[in-house]
Design a protein around this motif. Structure first.
Motif, PDB file in Angstrom:
ATOM      1  N   MET A 100      13.425   4.009  -0.882  1.00 18.68           N
ATOM      2  CA  MET A 100      12.876   4.081   0.473  1.00 18.68           C
ATOM      3  C   MET A 100      12.468   2.701   0.962  1.00 18.68           C
ATOM      4  O   MET A 100      12.698   2.328   2.107  1.00 18.68           O
ATOM      5  N   ASN A 136       0.460  14.394 -10.029  1.00 16.54           N
ATOM      6  CA  ASN A 136       1.304  15.535 -10.381  1.00 16.54           C
ATOM      7  C   ASN A 136       1.733  15.532 -11.837  1.00 16.54           C
ATOM      8  O   ASN A 136       2.468  16.413 -12.264  1.00 16.54           O
ATOM      9  N   ALA A 141       0.075   9.455  -5.706  1.00 12.52           N
ATOM     10  CA  ALA A 141       0.419  10.870  -5.511  1.00 12.52           C
ATOM     11  C   ALA A 141       1.240  11.372  -6.696  1.00 12.52           C
ATOM     12  O   ALA A 141       1.031  12.498  -7.174  1.00 12.52           O
ATOM     13  N   GLY A 142       2.168  10.529  -7.189  1.00 21.19           N
ATOM     14  CA  GLY A 142       2.980  10.924  -8.335  1.00 21.19           C
ATOM     15  C   GLY A 142       2.127  11.125  -9.572  1.00 21.19           C
ATOM     16  O   GLY A 142       2.324  12.076 -10.331  1.00 21.19           O
ATOM     17  N   VAL A 167      12.778   6.825  -6.155  1.00 19.18           N
ATOM     18  CA  VAL A 167      12.849   7.204  -4.736  1.00 19.18           C
ATOM     19  C   VAL A 167      12.023   6.240  -3.884  1.00 19.18           C
ATOM     20  O   VAL A 167      12.450   5.807  -2.808  1.00 19.18           O
ATOM     21  N   ILE A 216       0.288   4.270  -2.645  1.00 18.23           N
ATOM     22  CA  ILE A 216      -0.007   5.656  -2.282  1.00 18.23           C
ATOM     23  C   ILE A 216       1.012   6.622  -2.875  1.00 18.23           C
ATOM     24  O   ILE A 216       0.660   7.697  -3.370  1.00 18.23           O
ATOM     25  N   MET A 217       2.290   6.221  -2.883  1.00 12.66           N
ATOM     26  CA  MET A 217       3.323   7.082  -3.473  1.00 12.66           C
ATOM     27  C   MET A 217       3.074   7.275  -4.973  1.00 12.66           C
ATOM     28  O   MET A 217       3.164   8.393  -5.484  1.00 12.66           O
ATOM     29  N   PRO A 253       0.808  -1.225   0.000  1.00 13.42           N
ATOM     30  CA  PRO A 253       0.000   0.000   0.000  1.00 13.42           C
ATOM     31  C   PRO A 253       0.845   1.281   0.000  1.00 13.42           C
ATOM     32  O   PRO A 253       0.427   2.298  -0.552  1.00 13.42           O
ATOM     33  N   PHE A 254       2.038   1.211   0.585  1.00 17.38           N
ATOM     34  CA  PHE A 254       2.909   2.391   0.576  1.00 17.38           C
ATOM     35  C   PHE A 254       3.273   2.783  -0.855  1.00 17.38           C
ATOM     36  O   PHE A 254       3.162   3.947  -1.243  1.00 17.38           O
ATOM     37  N   VAL A 283       9.847   9.470  -9.010  1.00 12.76           N
ATOM     38  CA  VAL A 283       9.034   8.990  -7.887  1.00 12.76           C
ATOM     39  C   VAL A 283       9.243   7.487  -7.679  1.00 12.76           C
ATOM     40  O   VAL A 283       9.415   7.010  -6.554  1.00 12.76           O
TER      41      VAL A 283
END
Lengths: 300, 268
Positions: A226, A188, A184-185, A222, A180-181, A176-177, A219
């Protein structure tokens, strides 16, 4: 009056030091100093419960010993395999799902809340939960595979299945992380590029491959970095789920460090292994910051 | 196509919630139902497991410890972190770049690496087995992320606002509390949630740094796993109690969590 002015300007000049001072002190004592001390402690040999003065200095050879120890090398291999598999699965699944769920849909806010839930549950609880699910006699995993006609497995007693179990628990908690990332990307992305692609007759698949993914590149990188950093740090879920077992099949570096220090009580050796882990994680961290540094000057 | 997308979303939601729901159901089962195969989904629920956990002689102490450590480290981290982030955004001072880059790097230090040195340092400093020792550690490891998140929020405040306050005769601290703080509330919320989550959930260093009197709930839960066997009902009940506060926070503040997760990596 002049004096008040001088006082004020002195206060102003010292303001940043007074503001940043407490953070510098706390981070310095509670995080930076212990991290640097790990390097120093790695050169000592001493046991838990004995005074620090009884430690014997072994110097840099300690790191050489740790790096050639088959137990450490095995653990390093397990850690690399674990990180590669979980991050690969999570990136693929998370990105695919994000592309699928990109269009605004009713009730998405509720679902997003549900997707965040696994990340918020304490890792030690996640480990216990999955340990129960993977139980040989009454676990839900065996019930599910039983439905499709596969006999019960001793999940946590088999090296390969235990590895699969720790991978599954991580993929469950952290896909899920990525979702969500990437969502969000996607928000944009400059819509005009997509519009242009559509006008040029690009199919939805071409739009994804040729426009969306390239624009998401930073994105994605990164996010993957992470996740990699976190995958190298996983300790508590595995502590509760397998404790590194069976044998040392799921003994990732953080678990090995914990066991060496607080089960075998070899604090010096544990610190030497820590340095290896620290180097890997720091390298990944530097890479992530080189691509996206949130504190780079001149950011708007 | 739309139906298919809803299908995927619902299935994802089920997968995300499934294990947690099974934990919750198990915590409400009597021993014989827990050991039933195939698993039973309809059963007479019991609160016996919760009763056993709550009436355990030291549960109150452990809960108190967890709440104390969670709340105090969150308040401290936010206070100290806001001050530092503000200094890094608004002032040019000696050591500024060292502070900011060290902060970013320390964010990723594995807790396993910290375990031994922190144990040694805390022992020397008399912080071992004390709740304040745990508070200090959690504040230190959460500050880097907090500064990271708040930096982004403070950097977006137009400097003119602060200048106006300065002309009105406000000092740095006044400007920080009356102009900056109200504008970065979402950032503070995100930082608070992430700090509390770590302090409330963290297990391994709490295990190393505490004793019988200062144990937190995750450490208490780990004690249910013994070589002899696991009391699944009670363990799952305690698991639910530990998971509940962060899940309730998720329910009311999902928006802020997303802001915190994407901070710095995805430009908003």
């Amino acid at each position: 009056m002049a004096r008040v002015g001088a006082f004020k300007s002195m206060v102003n000049r010292s303001a940043p030091y007074m503001l940043a001072g407490p953070a510098v002190l706390v981070i310095g004592f509670g995080c930076l100093y212990p991290t640097l001390l790990a390097l120093r402690l790695g050169m000592e040999q001493w046991s838990l419960g004995t005074p620090w003065s009884s430690a014997t200095y072994v110097g840099l050879s300690a790191f050489g010993l740790a790096l050639t120890d088959p137990v450490v090398l095995h653990s390093f291999g397990v850690t690399l395999a674990f990180a590669a598999v979980v991050v690969g699965c999570e990136m693929l699944l998370g990105t695919a799902l994000a592309l699928l769920l990109e269009q605004p849909m009713r009730g998405m806010a509720v679902f997003r809340t549900i997707f965040i839930a696994p990340m918020m549950v304490a890792p030690i609880v996640v480990g216990m939960m999955w340990r129960y699910l993977f139980d040989t006699q009454y676990g839900f995993a065996n019930y599910l595979i039983g439905l499709v006609g596969i006999g019960p497995q001793t999940w946590l007693g088999d090296p390969v299945l235990a590895f699969a179990a720790i991978v599954l628990s991580d993929v469950w908690q952290w896909t899920p992380f990525v979702l969500i990332m990437v969502l969000a990307g996607l928000q944009n992305i400059d819509q005009s590029a997509l519009e242009a692609a559509r006008i040029d007759g690009a199919t939805p698949l071409q739009a994804i491959l040729r426009v969306k993914l390239p624009m998401l590149a930073s994105v994605l990188v990164v996010t993957a970095l992470m996740r990699l950093i976190d995958a190298f740090r996983v300790l508590e879920v595995i502590y509760a789920l397998t404790f590194g077992g069976p044998g040392n099949a799921t003994e990732v570096l953080p678990v090995l460090i914990y066991k060496t220090a607080f089960v075998s009580q070899k604090l010096g050796t544990a610190s030497a292994i820590s340095v290896l882990l620290l180097l890997v994680v720091s390298a990944l961290s530097v890479a992530a910051l080189a691509i996206s540094n949130p504190m780079r000057d001149g950011r708007r | 196509m739309r139906a298919a997308r809803y299908g995927v979303v619902v299935m994802l939601a089920l997968i995300c919630l499934g294990p947690v729901l099974i934990m919750a159901l198990t915590s409400l089962k009597v021993q014989t139902d827990i050991f039933a195969m195939p698993p039973v989904f309809f059963f007479a629920p019991t609160l016996d497991n919760y009763r056993a956990v709550l009436l355990q002689d030291r549960f109150g102490t452990y809960l108190g410890n967890s709440v104390f450590v969670g709340v105090v480290s969150t308040v401290l981290t936010l206070t100290i972190g806001t001050m530092a982030a503000y200094a890094i955004v608004r002032f040019r001072f000696v050591g500024r770049s060292v502070v900011s880059s060290t902060t970013l790097l320390l964010r990723s230090v594995p807790l396993a690496v910290l375990a031994v040195p922190v144990f040694v340092v805390w022992q020397d400093a008399g912080l071992l087995n004390s709740l304040w020792g745990l508070v200090l550690l959690y504040t230190a490891v959460n500050l880097p992320f907090t500064i990271w998140v708040l930096y982004g929020f403070i950097a977006q405040i137009p400097y003119e606002l602060e200048e106006a306050a300065q002309i009105d005769g406000c000092g740095s601290l006044r400007i920080l509390t009356t102009v900056v703080l109200p504008l970065i509330r979402p950032g503070l919320a995100a930082a608070a949630i992430f700090t509390f989550r770590i302090a409330w959930n963290e297990f391994i260093l709490a295990l190393v740094l505490t004793n019988r009197a200062t144990r937190t709930l995750p450490v208490a839960a780990s004690l249910y796993i013994t070589d002899v066997g696991i009391e699944w009902g009670r363990l799952m009940a305690l698991g639910v109690l530990i998971a509940l506060p962060p899940l309730l926070i998720t329910l009311i503040a999902a928006r802020h969590i997303v802001a915190g997760l994407t901070a710095g990596a995805v430009k908003g």
